[in-house]
Enzyme design. Structure first.
Site, PDB file in Angstrom:
ATOM      1  N   CYS A  66       0.779  -1.319  -0.082  1.00  0.00           N
ATOM      2  CA  CYS A  66       0.130  -0.025   0.126  1.00  0.00           C
ATOM      3  C   CYS A  66       0.760   1.204   0.055  1.00  0.00           C
ATOM      4  O   CYS A  66       0.282   2.432  -0.289  1.00  0.00           O
ATOM      5  CB  CYS A  66      -0.926   0.018   1.165  1.00  0.00           C
ATOM      6  SG  CYS A  66       0.148  -0.025   2.669  1.00  0.00           S
ATOM      7  N   ASP A 107       2.309   2.536   2.576  1.00  0.00           N
ATOM      8  CA  ASP A 107       2.398   3.070   3.823  1.00  0.00           C
ATOM      9  C   ASP A 107       3.792   2.837   4.651  1.00  0.00           C
ATOM     10  O   ASP A 107       4.630   2.210   4.292  1.00  0.00           O
ATOM     11  CB  ASP A 107       1.181   2.555   4.832  1.00  0.00           C
ATOM     12  CG  ASP A 107      -0.017   2.826   4.251  1.00  0.00           C
ATOM     13  OD1 ASP A 107      -0.045   3.938   3.702  1.00  0.00           O
ATOM     14  OD2 ASP A 107      -0.985   2.377   5.001  1.00  0.00           O
ATOM     15  N   CYS A 136      -2.560   3.006   7.708  1.00  0.00           N
ATOM     16  CA  CYS A 136      -4.201   2.824   8.161  1.00  0.00           C
ATOM     17  C   CYS A 136      -4.343   2.741   9.469  1.00  0.00           C
ATOM     18  O   CYS A 136      -3.282   2.502  10.332  1.00  0.00           O
ATOM     19  CB  CYS A 136      -4.534   1.784   7.171  1.00  0.00           C
ATOM     20  SG  CYS A 136      -3.919   0.331   7.683  1.00  0.00           S
ATOM     21  N   CYS A 156      -0.819  -5.394   6.832  1.00  0.00           N
ATOM     22  CA  CYS A 156      -0.335  -4.148   7.817  1.00  0.00           C
ATOM     23  C   CYS A 156       0.371  -4.375   8.982  1.00  0.00           C
ATOM     24  O   CYS A 156       1.253  -3.626   9.382  1.00  0.00           O
ATOM     25  CB  CYS A 156      -1.903  -3.494   8.222  1.00  0.00           C
ATOM     26  SG  CYS A 156      -2.912  -3.270   6.896  1.00  0.00           S
TER      27      CYS A 156
HETATM   28 FE1  FES Z   1      -1.212   0.287   4.447  1.00  0.00          FE
HETATM   29 FE2  FES Z   1      -2.446  -0.841   6.379  1.00  0.00          FE
HETATM   30  S1  FES Z   1      -3.327  -0.298   4.252  1.00  0.00           S
HETATM   31  S2  FES Z   1      -0.236  -0.540   6.364  1.00  0.00           S
END
Ligand code: FES
Length: 131
Positions: free
Chosen positions: A36, A38, A61, A105
């Site tokens: 994602c 992140d 998230c 995640c």
């Molecule tokens: Fe990126 Fe959860 S959607 S860490």
């Protein structure tokens, strides 16, 4: 159907523990999630081979925030070897599970912790060769 989150996940998401950064951390770990994009960063303080303080910052998230918070609670007070045994599965289990589509995640938190420990050990090894 919307994924169901456990009470523990919601609690850690709403009231994350150990958020922020440490002044002069002994180890820093940064990990990105290729799924994602992140990002998460962990700072640790180490005394006598034990994690005495820990903070995290997560650009991610809700599940990433909850797993980061849980990882800091699990790691604090542990020896470095014990902390290295914390895996994404440990974190998910301690949170009473994560929805299947959010399991990725939990990679961030465990991996960033491991990187912070590796960073600390690398610095220690560097220090000892300087003398
Ligand atoms: Fe990126 Fe959860 S959607 S860490």
């Amino acid at each position: 159907m919307a994924p169901a989150y456990s009470e523990k996940v919601l609690d850690h998401f709403r009231n994350p523990r150990n958020v922020g950064e440490l002044k002069d951390p002994d180890g820093v770990g940064v990990e990105g999630n290729p799924v994602c994009g992140d990002l998460m960063e962990i700072h640790i303080k180490v005394e006598d081979d034990r994690i005495t303080d820990i903070r995290f910052k997560t650009f991610g998230c809700g599940s990433a925030i909850a797993t980061s918070s849980m990882v800091t609670e699990l790691a604090k007070g542990k020896t470095l070897d014990e902390a290295l045994e914390i895996t994404r599965q440990t974190v998910a289990d301690e949170l009473d599970g994560l929805p299947e589509q959010k399991m990725h995640c939990s990679n961030l938190a465990a991996d960033a912790l491991h990187r912070a420990i590796e960073d600390y050990r690398r610095k220690q090894a560097g220090d000892s060769t300087d003398t």
